[in-house]
Design a protein around this motif. Sequence first.
Motif, PDB file in Angstrom:
ATOM      1  N   GLU A 191       5.124  11.180  21.629  1.00  0.00           N
ATOM      2  CA  GLU A 191       5.995  10.203  22.288  1.00  0.00           C
ATOM      3  C   GLU A 191       7.454  10.440  21.903  1.00  0.00           C
ATOM      4  O   GLU A 191       8.360  10.203  22.704  1.00  0.00           O
ATOM      5  N   GLY A 192       7.674  10.897  20.672  1.00  0.00           N
ATOM      6  CA  GLY A 192       9.042  11.165  20.247  1.00  0.00           C
ATOM      7  C   GLY A 192       9.687  12.284  21.044  1.00  0.00           C
ATOM      8  O   GLY A 192      10.858  12.186  21.437  1.00  0.00           O
ATOM      9  N   LEU A 193       8.934  13.354  21.309  1.00  0.00           N
ATOM     10  CA  LEU A 193       9.480  14.445  22.114  1.00  0.00           C
ATOM     11  C   LEU A 193       9.762  13.980  23.534  1.00  0.00           C
ATOM     12  O   LEU A 193      10.789  14.332  24.124  1.00  0.00           O
ATOM     13  N   LYS A 194       8.877  13.167  24.079  1.00  0.00           N
ATOM     14  CA  LYS A 194       9.111  12.627  25.418  1.00  0.00           C
ATOM     15  C   LYS A 194      10.390  11.780  25.436  1.00  0.00           C
ATOM     16  O   LYS A 194      11.186  11.854  26.382  1.00  0.00           O
ATOM     17  N   GLU A 195      10.588  10.984  24.394  1.00  0.00           N
ATOM     18  CA  GLU A 195      11.795  10.157  24.297  1.00  0.00           C
ATOM     19  C   GLU A 195      13.047  11.027  24.202  1.00  0.00           C
ATOM     20  O   GLU A 195      14.080  10.713  24.809  1.00  0.00           O
ATOM     21  N   ASP A 196      12.956  12.127  23.439  1.00  0.00           N
ATOM     22  CA  ASP A 196      14.100  13.025  23.307  1.00  0.00           C
ATOM     23  C   ASP A 196      14.495  13.605  24.653  1.00  0.00           C
ATOM     24  O   ASP A 196      15.678  13.632  25.020  1.00  0.00           O
ATOM     25  N   LEU A 197      13.508  14.101  25.396  1.00  0.00           N
ATOM     26  CA  LEU A 197      13.791  14.705  26.701  1.00  0.00           C
ATOM     27  C   LEU A 197      14.403  13.672  27.647  1.00  0.00           C
ATOM     28  O   LEU A 197      15.363  13.977  28.376  1.00  0.00           O
ATOM     29  N   LYS A 198      13.870  12.467  27.629  1.00  0.00           N
ATOM     30  CA  LYS A 198      14.378  11.405  28.496  1.00  0.00           C
ATOM     31  C   LYS A 198      15.819  11.072  28.141  1.00  0.00           C
ATOM     32  O   LYS A 198      16.682  10.931  29.022  1.00  0.00           O
ATOM     33  N   TYR A 199      16.102  10.943  26.847  1.00  0.00           N
ATOM     34  CA  TYR A 199      17.470  10.628  26.431  1.00  0.00           C
ATOM     35  C   TYR A 199      18.438  11.746  26.836  1.00  0.00           C
ATOM     36  O   TYR A 199      19.521  11.479  27.379  1.00  0.00           O
ATOM     37  N   ILE A 218       4.262  19.049  27.573  1.00  0.00           N
ATOM     38  CA  ILE A 218       5.182  17.915  27.742  1.00  0.00           C
ATOM     39  C   ILE A 218       6.423  18.342  28.511  1.00  0.00           C
ATOM     40  O   ILE A 218       6.866  17.652  29.442  1.00  0.00           O
ATOM     41  N   MET A 219       6.976  19.496  28.170  1.00  0.00           N
ATOM     42  CA  MET A 219       8.179  19.971  28.862  1.00  0.00           C
ATOM     43  C   MET A 219       7.884  20.349  30.309  1.00  0.00           C
ATOM     44  O   MET A 219       8.701  20.105  31.200  1.00  0.00           O
ATOM     45  N   ASN A 220       6.715  20.946  30.548  1.00  0.00           N
ATOM     46  CA  ASN A 220       6.335  21.285  31.921  1.00  0.00           C
ATOM     47  C   ASN A 220       6.259  20.038  32.791  1.00  0.00           C
ATOM     48  O   ASN A 220       6.747  20.019  33.930  1.00  0.00           O
ATOM     49  N   ARG A 221       5.625  19.001  32.262  1.00  0.00           N
ATOM     50  CA  ARG A 221       5.457  17.779  33.050  1.00  0.00           C
ATOM     51  C   ARG A 221       6.797  17.067  33.261  1.00  0.00           C
ATOM     52  O   ARG A 221       7.043  16.497  34.330  1.00  0.00           O
ATOM     53  N   PHE A 222       7.672  17.123  32.272  1.00  0.00           N
ATOM     54  CA  PHE A 222       9.000  16.522  32.444  1.00  0.00           C
ATOM     55  C   PHE A 222       9.787  17.281  33.508  1.00  0.00           C
ATOM     56  O   PHE A 222      10.479  16.685  34.336  1.00  0.00           O
ATOM     57  N   TYR A 223       9.655  18.590  33.496  1.00  0.00           N
ATOM     58  CA  TYR A 223      10.328  19.418  34.490  1.00  0.00           C
ATOM     59  C   TYR A 223       9.832  19.119  35.902  1.00  0.00           C
ATOM     60  O   TYR A 223      10.619  19.081  36.860  1.00  0.00           O
ATOM     61  N   GLU A 224       8.536  18.887  36.051  1.00  0.00           N
ATOM     62  CA  GLU A 224       7.993  18.561  37.367  1.00  0.00           C
ATOM     63  C   GLU A 224       8.597  17.262  37.907  1.00  0.00           C
ATOM     64  O   GLU A 224       8.838  17.128  39.107  1.00  0.00           O
ATOM     65  N   ASP A 244      15.923  19.077  38.120  1.00  0.00           N
ATOM     66  CA  ASP A 244      17.326  19.357  37.840  1.00  0.00           C
ATOM     67  C   ASP A 244      17.614  19.434  36.346  1.00  0.00           C
ATOM     68  O   ASP A 244      18.693  19.859  35.946  1.00  0.00           O
ATOM     69  N   PHE A 245      16.660  19.046  35.514  1.00  0.00           N
ATOM     70  CA  PHE A 245      16.819  19.157  34.059  1.00  0.00           C
ATOM     71  C   PHE A 245      16.649  20.600  33.596  1.00  0.00           C
ATOM     72  O   PHE A 245      17.214  21.015  32.593  1.00  0.00           O
ATOM     73  N   GLY A 246      15.880  21.385  34.336  1.00  0.00           N
ATOM     74  CA  GLY A 246      15.607  22.755  33.916  1.00  0.00           C
ATOM     75  C   GLY A 246      14.435  22.804  32.952  1.00  0.00           C
ATOM     76  O   GLY A 246      13.879  21.780  32.534  1.00  0.00           O
ATOM     77  N   ARG A 247      14.050  24.020  32.594  1.00  0.00           N
ATOM     78  CA  ARG A 247      12.910  24.210  31.696  1.00  0.00           C
ATOM     79  C   ARG A 247      13.183  25.426  30.834  1.00  0.00           C
ATOM     80  O   ARG A 247      12.930  26.559  31.219  1.00  0.00           O
ATOM     81  N   HIS A 248      13.708  25.178  29.640  1.00  0.00           N
ATOM     82  CA  HIS A 248      14.044  26.266  28.713  1.00  0.00           C
ATOM     83  C   HIS A 248      13.722  25.841  27.283  1.00  0.00           C
ATOM     84  O   HIS A 248      13.978  24.697  26.892  1.00  0.00           O
ATOM     85  N   ALA A 249      13.203  26.760  26.500  1.00  0.00           N
ATOM     86  CA  ALA A 249      13.027  26.583  25.064  1.00  0.00           C
ATOM     87  C   ALA A 249      12.718  27.951  24.473  1.00  0.00           C
ATOM     88  O   ALA A 249      12.218  28.842  25.163  1.00  0.00           O
ATOM     89  N   VAL A 250      13.025  28.115  23.186  1.00  0.00           N
ATOM     90  CA  VAL A 250      12.766  29.377  22.489  1.00  0.00           C
ATOM     91  C   VAL A 250      11.755  29.130  21.379  1.00  0.00           C
ATOM     92  O   VAL A 250      11.892  28.167  20.614  1.00  0.00           O
ATOM     93  N   PHE A 251      10.756  30.008  21.277  1.00  0.00           N
ATOM     94  CA  PHE A 251       9.709  29.880  20.276  1.00  0.00           C
ATOM     95  C   PHE A 251       9.826  31.040  19.284  1.00  0.00           C
ATOM     96  O   PHE A 251       9.673  32.210  19.659  1.00  0.00           O
ATOM     97  N   TYR A 252      10.104  30.712  18.015  1.00  0.00           N
ATOM     98  CA  TYR A 252      10.275  31.720  16.967  1.00  0.00           C
ATOM     99  C   TYR A 252       8.981  31.810  16.163  1.00  0.00           C
ATOM    100  O   TYR A 252       8.515  30.810  15.604  1.00  0.00           O
ATOM    101  N   ILE A 253       8.416  33.002  16.113  1.00  0.00           N
ATOM    102  CA  ILE A 253       7.064  33.146  15.557  1.00  0.00           C
ATOM    103  C   ILE A 253       7.040  33.979  14.281  1.00  0.00           C
ATOM    104  O   ILE A 253       7.884  34.840  14.048  1.00  0.00           O
TER     105      ILE A 253
END
Length: 375
Positions: free
Chosen positions: A104-112, A171-177, A181-190
């Motif tokens: 829920e926190g990540l969802k709140e971050d994206l919304k904000y 979560i990011m995919n569903r927010f993008y759908e 106009d928000f876009g869909r980008h993130a970097v994963f460091y492994i």
Amino acid sequence: MNKSFKHSLAFLLALSILFGLTACAKNDKVIQEEQKINERVEIPDTTETEAPKEENKEDNEAKEESVEIDYQKVRPNELGHIMIIMYHGIVESNPPSPYQRTVEGLKEDLKYLYENGYRPISMRDYIDNNISVEAGCTPVILTFDDGISSSFSLIEENGELKPTPDSAVDIMNRFYEEHPDFGRHAVFYINGDNDPFAGAGTFKERVEYLINNGYEVSNHTYSHAHLSKLGAEEIQEQIGKVDQMIKEALPGYILDSFSYPFGERPKEELRHLIEKGSYNSKEYSYKIGLREGPSGPFVPINHIKFDPLNVPRVRGSRGEEGDLGWYLEYYEKHPEYRYISDGNPNRIAIPKSEEENVNKDSLGDKELYVYTIED
């Protein structure tokens, strides 16, 4: 290209920019008519891809005919702060550390972020100085360290590989759908020794899913090593193993951003091995190194204070000084420090008061546009 077609492209671009102004510039937290942009802020030091798509000739000509914005209304500042947000795992509740975030926190971050005029960009565009968010908006970069399954993993459903429900990617995919106009980008460091993104599918299938859906993947050392305690050969082994691992899975993929485990850099005399080194007779090179927290101001690459091997990040958590919640509140009170886009990736627009802070050697073929704020 005929003249009428060129005019049509210009008209469409004008509509796009006007939409961007409506989406971002209308936010009075971002743009305030009486702001004093010449104030400075320093953040105290703390010690402890998807490949770009090739544009066609018509796209380039349309950009050349770009419609000008109202600079006194938008007041772009493309030397302002760009936050790079650092997440790790995603948990259901009560995260044990500030390095984890709840679902829920990540969802709140994206919304904000969306509602307050922030727009995610790729690390590729950040490094290439190719920022193209709407006029009035502020770019931001989302990063996830350690290759944790709760940040991204796959499940097999009806013979198809899909992101695990409530993972960060899901979560990011569903927010993008819901908000394209928000876009869909993130970097994963492994890391390389922990079965990155453990779940269904092979490592190759997992990283291919990421880059095919707008995300990026890069290097966090093989065993999450304390680089400050290692010698030259060990540093190159830690970096080189993961570099080769990713490149073997993604032939031709460009790796040039690096995330320091624990935020620790090598000893000063060995830091050049982040930029360039070799392992098993294969060379690697990285342009920027990301820290664990706010090791300096969040300035973009065109700023004279940009330090490519000391790029700060903010923890994606709430409740502690220096974390994401703290900075979001700070920028509500001080929007003059945010990077504000003019909507034109070919132009670096700044108020006159920022001119002395431009690293002109970093501009390349970009136009520097300096304007005076009228009170």
